[in-house]
Design a protein around this motif. Structure first.
Motif, PDB file in Angstrom:
ATOM      1  N   ALA A  58       0.827  -1.206   0.000  1.00  0.00           N
ATOM      2  CA  ALA A  58       0.000   0.000   0.000  1.00  0.00           C
ATOM      3  C   ALA A  58       0.862   1.256   0.000  1.00  0.00           C
ATOM      4  O   ALA A  58       1.592   1.515   0.957  1.00  0.00           O
ATOM      5  N   GLY A  59       0.770   2.049  -1.067  1.00  0.00           N
ATOM      6  CA  GLY A  59       1.461   3.326  -1.083  1.00  0.00           C
ATOM      7  C   GLY A  59       0.779   4.342  -0.200  1.00  0.00           C
ATOM      8  O   GLY A  59       1.417   5.221   0.381  1.00  0.00           O
ATOM      9  N   SER A  60      -0.550   4.245  -0.082  1.00  0.00           N
ATOM     10  CA  SER A  60      -1.338   5.117   0.783  1.00  0.00           C
ATOM     11  C   SER A  60      -2.337   4.273   1.548  1.00  0.00           C
ATOM     12  O   SER A  60      -2.812   3.243   1.042  1.00  0.00           O
ATOM     13  N   VAL A  61      -2.664   4.688   2.757  1.00  0.00           N
ATOM     14  CA  VAL A  61      -3.707   4.054   3.566  1.00  0.00           C
ATOM     15  C   VAL A  61      -4.734   5.133   3.876  1.00  0.00           C
ATOM     16  O   VAL A  61      -4.428   6.125   4.540  1.00  0.00           O
ATOM     17  N   LEU A  62      -5.951   4.965   3.368  1.00  0.00           N
ATOM     18  CA  LEU A  62      -6.972   6.003   3.471  1.00  0.00           C
ATOM     19  C   LEU A  62      -8.273   5.437   4.025  1.00  0.00           C
ATOM     20  O   LEU A  62      -8.642   4.299   3.725  1.00  0.00           O
ATOM     21  N   PRO A  63      -9.006   6.239   4.821  1.00  0.00           N
ATOM     22  CA  PRO A  63     -10.352   5.824   5.207  1.00  0.00           C
ATOM     23  C   PRO A  63     -11.268   5.819   3.996  1.00  0.00           C
ATOM     24  O   PRO A  63     -10.993   6.490   2.985  1.00  0.00           O
ATOM     25  N   LEU A  64     -12.353   5.086   4.088  1.00  0.00           N
ATOM     26  CA  LEU A  64     -13.252   4.922   2.943  1.00  0.00           C
ATOM     27  C   LEU A  64     -13.684   6.260   2.355  1.00  0.00           C
ATOM     28  O   LEU A  64     -13.705   6.428   1.132  1.00  0.00           O
ATOM     29  N   HIS A  65     -14.011   7.231   3.210  1.00  0.00           N
ATOM     30  CA  HIS A  65     -14.541   8.494   2.706  1.00  0.00           C
ATOM     31  C   HIS A  65     -13.497   9.322   1.961  1.00  0.00           C
ATOM     32  O   HIS A  65     -13.839  10.313   1.322  1.00  0.00           O
ATOM     33  N   ASP A  66     -12.226   8.937   2.020  1.00  0.00           N
ATOM     34  CA  ASP A  66     -11.189   9.670   1.287  1.00  0.00           C
ATOM     35  C   ASP A  66     -10.690   8.937   0.031  1.00  0.00           C
ATOM     36  O   ASP A  66      -9.870   9.486  -0.720  1.00  0.00           O
ATOM     37  N   ILE A  67     -11.175   7.719  -0.195  1.00  0.00           N
ATOM     38  CA  ILE A  67     -10.636   6.932  -1.307  1.00  0.00           C
ATOM     39  C   ILE A  67     -11.040   7.519  -2.656  1.00  0.00           C
ATOM     40  O   ILE A  67     -10.219   7.599  -3.582  1.00  0.00           O
ATOM     41  N   SER A  68     -12.263   7.963  -2.808  1.00  0.00           N
ATOM     42  CA  SER A  68     -12.653   8.565  -4.091  1.00  0.00           C
ATOM     43  C   SER A  68     -11.833   9.821  -4.367  1.00  0.00           C
ATOM     44  O   SER A  68     -11.439  10.077  -5.505  1.00  0.00           O
ATOM     45  N   GLY A  69     -11.546  10.598  -3.329  1.00  0.00           N
ATOM     46  CA  GLY A  69     -10.701  11.781  -3.505  1.00  0.00           C
ATOM     47  C   GLY A  69      -9.292  11.413  -3.915  1.00  0.00           C
ATOM     48  O   GLY A  69      -8.677  12.085  -4.752  1.00  0.00           O
ATOM     49  N   GLY A  70      -8.759  10.338  -3.318  1.00  0.00           N
ATOM     50  CA  GLY A  70      -7.438   9.865  -3.718  1.00  0.00           C
ATOM     51  C   GLY A  70      -7.412   9.407  -5.154  1.00  0.00           C
ATOM     52  O   GLY A  70      -6.454   9.662  -5.890  1.00  0.00           O
ATOM     53  N   LEU A  71      -8.476   8.743  -5.574  1.00  0.00           N
ATOM     54  CA  LEU A  71      -8.579   8.295  -6.971  1.00  0.00           C
ATOM     55  C   LEU A  71      -8.612   9.493  -7.916  1.00  0.00           C
ATOM     56  O   LEU A  71      -7.919   9.514  -8.946  1.00  0.00           O
ATOM     57  N   LEU A  72      -9.407  10.503  -7.559  1.00  0.00           N
ATOM     58  CA  LEU A  72      -9.509  11.687  -8.423  1.00  0.00           C
ATOM     59  C   LEU A  72      -8.188  12.451  -8.492  1.00  0.00           C
ATOM     60  O   LEU A  72      -7.791  12.929  -9.558  1.00  0.00           O
ATOM     61  N   ALA A  73      -7.513  12.560  -7.347  1.00  0.00           N
ATOM     62  CA  ALA A  73      -6.226  13.249  -7.346  1.00  0.00           C
ATOM     63  C   ALA A  73      -5.233  12.539  -8.249  1.00  0.00           C
ATOM     64  O   ALA A  73      -4.497  13.161  -9.029  1.00  0.00           O
ATOM     65  N   TRP A  74      -5.197  11.213  -8.175  1.00  0.00           N
ATOM     66  CA  TRP A  74      -4.319  10.434  -9.038  1.00  0.00           C
ATOM     67  C   TRP A  74      -4.695  10.610 -10.505  1.00  0.00           C
ATOM     68  O   TRP A  74      -3.841  10.802 -11.372  1.00  0.00           O
ATOM     69  N   SER A  75      -5.984  10.568 -10.802  1.00  0.00           N
ATOM     70  CA  SER A  75      -6.419  10.641 -12.208  1.00  0.00           C
ATOM     71  C   SER A  75      -6.153  12.001 -12.818  1.00  0.00           C
ATOM     72  O   SER A  75      -6.074  12.132 -14.031  1.00  0.00           O
TER      73      SER A  75
END
Length: 362
Positions: A340-357
Protein backbone atom coordinates in the motif's frame (compact mmCIF):
# COMPACT_ATOMS: atom_id res chain seq x y z
CA UNK A 1 -8.23 -15.03 19.33
CA UNK A 2 -11.90 -15.82 20.08
CA UNK A 3 -12.25 -17.61 23.43
CA UNK A 4 -15.43 -19.47 22.48
CA UNK A 5 -17.05 -20.80 19.30
CA UNK A 6 -18.99 -18.49 16.99
CA UNK A 7 -22.64 -18.89 17.97
CA UNK A 8 -24.89 -18.99 14.91
CA UNK A 9 -28.66 -18.74 14.55
CA UNK A 10 -30.24 -20.02 11.31
CA UNK A 11 -33.56 -18.41 10.36
CA UNK A 12 -35.12 -20.12 7.34
CA UNK A 13 -38.51 -21.68 6.67
CA UNK A 14 -36.88 -24.56 4.78
CA UNK A 15 -36.22 -27.60 6.99
CA UNK A 16 -33.58 -28.79 4.51
CA UNK A 17 -31.68 -25.50 4.75
CA UNK A 18 -31.81 -25.57 8.54
CA UNK A 19 -30.58 -29.18 8.61
CA UNK A 20 -27.76 -28.95 6.08
CA UNK A 21 -26.56 -25.53 7.25
CA UNK A 22 -26.54 -26.76 10.86
CA UNK A 23 -24.48 -29.82 9.91
CA UNK A 24 -21.94 -27.70 8.02
CA UNK A 25 -21.57 -25.18 10.84
CA UNK A 26 -21.47 -27.71 13.68
CA UNK A 27 -18.70 -29.59 11.84
CA UNK A 28 -16.40 -26.59 12.37
CA UNK A 29 -14.33 -26.53 15.57
CA UNK A 30 -14.80 -22.77 15.94
CA UNK A 31 -18.57 -22.65 15.33
CA UNK A 32 -21.78 -23.92 16.85
CA UNK A 33 -25.46 -23.55 15.96
CA UNK A 34 -27.06 -21.80 18.88
CA UNK A 35 -30.62 -22.20 17.55
CA UNK A 36 -32.71 -22.45 14.41
CA UNK A 37 -36.04 -20.80 13.67
CA UNK A 38 -38.65 -21.19 10.96
CA UNK A 39 -39.32 -17.45 10.78
CA UNK A 40 -38.22 -14.16 12.40
CA UNK A 41 -40.92 -14.16 15.08
CA UNK A 42 -39.73 -17.50 16.44
CA UNK A 43 -36.15 -16.20 16.12
CA UNK A 44 -36.93 -13.14 18.23
CA UNK A 45 -38.29 -15.33 21.02
CA UNK A 46 -35.13 -17.46 21.01
CA UNK A 47 -32.80 -14.47 20.79
CA UNK A 48 -34.30 -13.04 23.97
CA UNK A 49 -32.86 -16.06 25.82
CA UNK A 50 -29.40 -16.05 24.20
CA UNK A 51 -28.06 -13.71 21.55
CA UNK A 52 -26.13 -15.17 18.58
CA UNK A 53 -22.86 -13.83 17.17
CA UNK A 54 -24.07 -14.31 13.57
CA UNK A 55 -27.49 -14.79 11.99
CA UNK A 56 -27.96 -16.75 8.74
CA UNK A 57 -31.16 -15.30 7.33
CA UNK A 58 -33.53 -16.18 4.50
CA UNK A 59 -35.37 -13.36 2.73
CA UNK A 60 -38.75 -14.90 1.87
CA UNK A 61 -40.46 -16.30 4.98
CA UNK A 62 -43.97 -16.41 6.47
CA UNK A 63 -45.31 -13.88 9.03
CA UNK A 64 -42.30 -11.55 8.73
CA UNK A 65 -39.94 -11.33 5.75
CA UNK A 66 -36.19 -11.38 6.28
CA UNK A 67 -35.65 -7.80 5.12
CA UNK A 68 -38.09 -6.41 7.68
CA UNK A 69 -36.45 -8.51 10.40
CA UNK A 70 -32.97 -7.36 9.35
CA UNK A 71 -33.93 -3.70 9.54
CA UNK A 72 -35.49 -4.24 12.96
CA UNK A 73 -32.37 -6.05 14.13
CA UNK A 74 -29.99 -3.34 12.88
CA UNK A 75 -32.06 -0.59 14.49
CA UNK A 76 -32.35 -2.29 17.89
CA UNK A 77 -29.21 -4.41 18.29
CA UNK A 78 -26.86 -4.55 15.28
CA UNK A 79 -25.72 -8.13 14.67
CA UNK A 80 -23.73 -9.60 11.75
CA UNK A 81 -26.15 -11.16 9.26
CA UNK A 82 -25.44 -13.46 6.31
CA UNK A 83 -28.25 -13.50 3.74
CA UNK A 84 -29.17 -16.90 2.28
CA UNK A 85 -31.14 -16.12 -0.87
CA UNK A 86 -32.54 -17.90 -3.91
CA UNK A 87 -31.06 -16.93 -7.26
CA UNK A 88 -34.14 -15.37 -8.82
CA UNK A 89 -34.54 -11.72 -9.74
CA UNK A 90 -36.87 -10.89 -6.85
CA UNK A 91 -34.58 -12.68 -4.41
CA UNK A 92 -31.48 -10.99 -5.81
CA UNK A 93 -33.09 -7.55 -5.63
CA UNK A 94 -34.13 -8.10 -2.02
CA UNK A 95 -30.66 -9.41 -1.22
CA UNK A 96 -29.05 -6.14 -2.32
CA UNK A 97 -31.57 -4.21 -0.27
CA UNK A 98 -30.48 -6.39 2.65
CA UNK A 99 -26.80 -5.67 2.01
CA UNK A 100 -27.61 -1.94 1.92
CA UNK A 101 -29.52 -2.33 5.19
CA UNK A 102 -26.49 -3.78 6.95
CA UNK A 103 -26.11 -7.46 6.08
CA UNK A 104 -22.43 -8.34 5.64
CA UNK A 105 -22.54 -11.56 3.61
CA UNK A 106 -24.46 -13.30 0.86
CA UNK A 107 -24.75 -16.98 -0.03
CA UNK A 108 -27.01 -18.35 -2.70
CA UNK A 109 -29.39 -21.29 -2.79
CA UNK A 110 -31.28 -22.70 -5.79
CA UNK A 111 -35.00 -23.36 -5.90
CA UNK A 112 -34.35 -27.00 -6.80
CA UNK A 113 -31.73 -29.57 -5.81
CA UNK A 114 -31.31 -27.65 -2.58
CA UNK A 115 -29.81 -30.30 -0.31
CA UNK A 116 -27.07 -31.40 -2.70
CA UNK A 117 -26.25 -27.81 -3.59
CA UNK A 118 -25.91 -26.76 0.03
CA UNK A 119 -23.70 -29.75 0.77
CA UNK A 120 -21.48 -28.90 -2.21
CA UNK A 121 -21.33 -25.21 -1.26
CA UNK A 122 -20.99 -25.66 2.50
CA UNK A 123 -17.49 -24.15 2.44
CA UNK A 124 -18.93 -20.90 1.09
CA UNK A 125 -21.49 -20.77 3.89
CA UNK A 126 -18.87 -21.48 6.54
CA UNK A 127 -16.52 -18.82 5.12
CA UNK A 128 -19.34 -16.26 5.03
CA UNK A 129 -20.24 -16.95 8.66
CA UNK A 130 -16.60 -16.75 9.75
CA UNK A 131 -16.15 -13.42 7.94
CA UNK A 132 -19.39 -12.07 9.42
CA UNK A 133 -18.22 -12.92 12.93
CA UNK A 134 -15.21 -10.64 12.36
CA UNK A 135 -17.28 -7.76 10.97
CA UNK A 136 -17.52 -4.37 12.58
CA UNK A 137 -20.94 -3.00 11.85
CA UNK A 138 -21.58 0.60 10.96
CA UNK A 139 -24.50 2.44 12.58
CA UNK A 140 -27.85 1.53 11.08
CA UNK A 141 -28.34 5.03 9.66
CA UNK A 142 -25.15 4.79 7.58
CA UNK A 143 -26.18 1.39 6.23
CA UNK A 144 -29.45 2.52 4.64
CA UNK A 145 -29.60 2.48 0.86
CA UNK A 146 -29.53 5.92 -0.74
CA UNK A 147 -32.45 7.00 -2.86
CA UNK A 148 -31.98 6.29 -6.54
CA UNK A 149 -32.13 9.88 -7.81
CA UNK A 150 -29.93 11.80 -10.25
CA UNK A 151 -26.91 13.21 -8.45
CA UNK A 152 -25.73 16.77 -9.11
CA UNK A 153 -22.82 17.19 -11.46
CA UNK A 154 -19.43 18.03 -10.00
CA UNK A 155 -18.07 21.45 -10.86
CA UNK A 156 -14.43 22.18 -11.53
CA UNK A 157 -14.15 23.57 -7.99
CA UNK A 158 -15.14 20.16 -6.61
CA UNK A 159 -12.22 18.40 -8.29
CA UNK A 160 -8.59 18.28 -7.15
CA UNK A 161 -6.41 20.80 -8.94
CA UNK A 162 -3.90 19.38 -11.37
CA UNK A 163 -3.08 19.06 -15.05
CA UNK A 164 -5.83 17.55 -17.16
CA UNK A 165 -4.89 14.50 -19.18
CA UNK A 166 -5.26 14.32 -22.92
CA UNK A 167 -7.80 11.77 -24.15
CA UNK A 168 -5.13 9.24 -25.06
CA UNK A 169 -3.71 9.80 -21.54
CA UNK A 170 -7.09 9.02 -20.03
CA UNK A 171 -7.26 5.80 -21.99
CA UNK A 172 -3.76 4.78 -20.92
CA UNK A 173 -4.77 4.92 -17.25
CA UNK A 174 -6.73 2.24 -15.47
CA UNK A 175 -8.07 1.72 -11.94
CA UNK A 176 -8.33 -1.77 -10.42
CA UNK A 177 -10.39 -2.29 -7.25
CA UNK A 178 -10.69 -5.41 -5.10
CA UNK A 179 -12.99 -5.99 -2.13
CA UNK A 180 -14.97 -8.64 -0.29
CA UNK A 181 -17.02 -8.69 2.94
CA UNK A 182 -18.60 -5.27 3.37
CA UNK A 183 -17.50 -4.32 -0.12
CA UNK A 184 -20.92 -3.71 -1.64
CA UNK A 185 -21.41 -0.61 0.48
CA UNK A 186 -17.75 0.39 0.18
CA UNK A 187 -17.92 0.26 -3.62
CA UNK A 188 -21.15 2.21 -3.57
CA UNK A 189 -19.52 4.91 -1.46
CA UNK A 190 -16.52 5.22 -3.80
CA UNK A 191 -18.20 4.88 -7.19
CA UNK A 192 -21.13 7.22 -6.49
CA UNK A 193 -18.64 10.01 -5.68
CA UNK A 194 -16.95 9.88 -9.10
CA UNK A 195 -17.57 12.10 -12.15
CA UNK A 196 -18.07 10.71 -15.64
CA UNK A 197 -14.55 11.43 -16.92
CA UNK A 198 -12.58 9.16 -14.58
CA UNK A 199 -10.27 6.52 -16.10
CA UNK A 200 -11.77 3.13 -16.85
CA UNK A 201 -12.15 0.80 -13.87
CA UNK A 202 -12.09 -2.95 -13.35
CA UNK A 203 -13.55 -4.34 -10.14
CA UNK A 204 -13.59 -7.65 -8.29
CA UNK A 205 -16.17 -7.98 -5.54
CA UNK A 206 -16.34 -11.46 -4.03
CA UNK A 207 -19.92 -12.47 -4.75
CA UNK A 208 -21.77 -15.66 -5.78
CA UNK A 209 -22.38 -16.32 -9.46
CA UNK A 210 -25.57 -14.75 -10.71
CA UNK A 211 -25.65 -11.82 -8.31
CA UNK A 212 -23.02 -9.60 -9.93
CA UNK A 213 -25.24 -8.58 -12.83
CA UNK A 214 -27.92 -7.31 -10.44
CA UNK A 215 -25.24 -5.61 -8.32
CA UNK A 216 -23.81 -3.84 -11.37
CA UNK A 217 -27.25 -2.71 -12.49
CA UNK A 218 -27.97 -1.32 -9.04
CA UNK A 219 -24.71 0.64 -9.01
CA UNK A 220 -25.38 1.87 -12.55
CA UNK A 221 -28.62 3.42 -11.32
CA UNK A 222 -26.81 5.21 -8.48
CA UNK A 223 -23.64 6.43 -10.21
CA UNK A 224 -22.77 9.12 -12.73
CA UNK A 225 -20.32 6.68 -14.33
CA UNK A 226 -21.54 3.60 -16.20
CA UNK A 227 -21.33 0.30 -14.30
CA UNK A 228 -21.96 -3.12 -15.80
CA UNK A 229 -21.03 -6.76 -15.39
CA UNK A 230 -18.02 -7.56 -17.56
CA UNK A 231 -18.23 -9.76 -20.64
CA UNK A 232 -15.24 -11.40 -22.32
CA UNK A 233 -13.60 -8.87 -24.64
CA UNK A 234 -15.20 -5.73 -23.16
CA UNK A 235 -13.16 -2.57 -23.61
CA UNK A 236 -12.06 -0.60 -20.54
CA UNK A 237 -13.28 2.92 -21.29
CA UNK A 238 -13.17 6.22 -19.36
CA UNK A 239 -16.27 6.65 -17.23
CA UNK A 240 -16.97 2.90 -17.14
CA UNK A 241 -16.57 0.36 -14.32
CA UNK A 242 -16.59 -3.34 -15.25
CA UNK A 243 -17.56 -5.75 -12.45
CA UNK A 244 -16.11 -9.28 -12.66
CA UNK A 245 -18.90 -11.87 -12.95
CA UNK A 246 -19.34 -14.15 -9.96
CA UNK A 247 -17.83 -17.57 -10.64
CA UNK A 248 -15.35 -16.25 -13.27
CA UNK A 249 -11.90 -14.71 -13.08
CA UNK A 250 -11.28 -11.39 -14.82
CA UNK A 251 -7.95 -10.33 -16.33
CA UNK A 252 -6.88 -7.22 -18.21
CA UNK A 253 -5.00 -7.30 -21.52
CA UNK A 254 -3.91 -4.54 -23.89
CA UNK A 255 -3.67 -4.01 -27.64
CA UNK A 256 -3.10 -1.00 -29.89
CA UNK A 257 -6.57 0.34 -29.05
CA UNK A 258 -6.20 0.17 -25.27
CA UNK A 259 -7.25 -2.17 -22.46
CA UNK A 260 -9.83 -4.94 -22.63
CA UNK A 261 -10.86 -7.71 -20.25
CA UNK A 262 -10.79 -11.46 -20.45
CA UNK A 263 -13.44 -13.29 -18.45
CA UNK A 264 -12.33 -16.88 -17.93
CA UNK A 265 -13.04 -19.98 -15.89
CA UNK A 266 -10.38 -21.60 -13.76
CA UNK A 267 -9.61 -22.94 -10.29
CA UNK A 268 -10.29 -21.00 -7.11
CA UNK A 269 -7.44 -18.64 -6.22
CA UNK A 270 -7.17 -17.79 -2.52
CA UNK A 271 -10.50 -19.63 -2.16
CA UNK A 272 -12.20 -17.19 -4.55
CA UNK A 273 -13.45 -16.94 -8.11
CA UNK A 274 -13.21 -14.14 -9.14
CA UNK A 275 -9.94 -13.49 -7.38
CA UNK A 276 -8.56 -10.02 -6.72
CA UNK A 277 -5.01 -11.35 -7.11
CA UNK A 278 -5.77 -12.57 -10.64
CA UNK A 279 -7.04 -9.12 -11.62
CA UNK A 280 -4.27 -7.14 -9.93
CA UNK A 281 -1.46 -9.26 -11.36
CA UNK A 282 -2.78 -8.85 -14.89
CA UNK A 283 -3.01 -5.07 -14.41
CA UNK A 284 0.56 -4.99 -13.08
CA UNK A 285 1.76 -6.75 -16.24
CA UNK A 286 -0.05 -4.66 -18.85
CA UNK A 287 -0.40 -1.21 -17.22
CA UNK A 288 2.53 -0.78 -14.82
CA UNK A 289 2.82 2.85 -13.73
CA UNK A 290 -0.36 3.83 -15.58
CA UNK A 291 -2.49 1.98 -13.02
CA UNK A 292 -4.01 2.65 -9.63
CA UNK A 293 -4.80 -0.33 -7.38
CA UNK A 294 -7.29 -0.07 -4.50
CA UNK A 295 -7.95 -2.79 -1.93
CA UNK A 296 -10.84 -2.43 0.48
CA UNK A 297 -12.69 -4.28 3.22
CA UNK A 298 -12.67 -8.07 3.22
CA UNK A 299 -11.58 -11.19 5.07
CA UNK A 300 -8.42 -13.09 4.16
CA UNK A 301 -5.53 -11.99 1.98
CA UNK A 302 -6.81 -12.12 -1.60
CA UNK A 303 -5.33 -9.19 -3.52
CA UNK A 304 -2.46 -8.44 -1.14
CA UNK A 305 0.26 -10.02 -3.29
CA UNK A 306 -1.30 -8.74 -6.49
CA UNK A 307 -1.36 -5.21 -5.11
CA UNK A 308 2.31 -5.58 -4.20
CA UNK A 309 3.08 -6.62 -7.79
CA UNK A 310 1.23 -3.54 -9.00
CA UNK A 311 3.27 -1.28 -6.72
CA UNK A 312 6.53 -2.92 -7.77
CA UNK A 313 5.51 -2.32 -11.40
CA UNK A 314 5.16 1.40 -10.69
CA UNK A 315 1.45 1.64 -9.99
CA UNK A 316 -0.05 3.87 -7.30
CA UNK A 317 -1.75 1.81 -4.59
CA UNK A 318 -4.29 2.50 -1.85
CA UNK A 319 -5.50 0.31 1.02
CA UNK A 320 -8.58 1.14 3.08
CA UNK A 321 -7.71 1.98 6.68
CA UNK A 322 -8.81 -0.09 9.65
CA UNK A 323 -11.08 2.63 11.00
CA UNK A 324 -13.64 2.23 8.19
CA UNK A 325 -13.25 -1.43 7.18
CA UNK A 326 -16.10 -3.79 7.96
CA UNK A 327 -13.45 -6.53 8.01
CA UNK A 328 -9.82 -5.37 8.17
CA UNK A 329 -8.37 -8.47 6.53
CA UNK A 330 -7.39 -7.93 2.90
CA UNK A 331 -6.19 -4.33 3.44
CA UNK A 332 -4.27 -5.35 6.55
CA UNK A 333 -2.41 -8.07 4.66
CA UNK A 334 -1.63 -5.65 1.84
CA UNK A 335 -0.25 -3.10 4.29
CA UNK A 336 1.86 -5.72 6.09
CA UNK A 337 3.37 -6.81 2.75
CA UNK A 338 4.32 -3.25 1.83
CA UNK A 339 1.81 -3.19 -1.01
CA UNK A 340 0.00 0.00 0.00
CA UNK A 341 1.46 3.33 -1.08
CA UNK A 342 -1.34 5.12 0.78
CA UNK A 343 -3.71 4.05 3.57
CA UNK A 344 -6.97 6.00 3.47
CA UNK A 345 -10.35 5.82 5.21
CA UNK A 346 -13.25 4.92 2.94
CA UNK A 347 -14.54 8.49 2.71
CA UNK A 348 -11.19 9.67 1.29
CA UNK A 349 -10.64 6.93 -1.31
CA UNK A 350 -12.65 8.56 -4.09
CA UNK A 351 -10.70 11.78 -3.50
CA UNK A 352 -7.44 9.87 -3.72
CA UNK A 353 -8.58 8.29 -6.97
CA UNK A 354 -9.51 11.69 -8.42
CA UNK A 355 -6.23 13.25 -7.35
CA UNK A 356 -4.32 10.43 -9.04
CA UNK A 357 -6.42 10.64 -12.21
CA UNK A 358 -5.68 14.37 -12.47
CA UNK A 359 -1.96 13.92 -12.12
CA UNK A 360 -1.56 14.35 -8.37
CA UNK A 361 -0.96 11.02 -6.68
CA UNK A 362 -2.20 11.25 -3.10
Amino acid sequence: MRSRPIRVMIVDDSAIVRQVASEAINAQPDMTVLATAVDPLFAIDKMRKEWPDVVVLDIEMPRMDGLTFLRKLMAERPTPVVICSTLVESGAKASFEALSAGAVGLVTKPKFGLKQFLQDESDSLVAAVRAAASARLRPAKAARAPEVVPRPKLTLDDLPRGPRLARNGERSRIVAIGTSTGGTLALEAVLTALPEDVPGMVVVQHMPAGFTEMFARRLNGLCRIQVREACHGDRVEPGLALIAPGGRHMQVARDANGYFVGVVDGPLINRHKPSVDVLFRSVARVAGGNALGIIMTGMGDDGALGLKEMREAGAATIAESEETCVVFGMPREAILRGAAGSVLPLHDISGGLLAWSHGREG
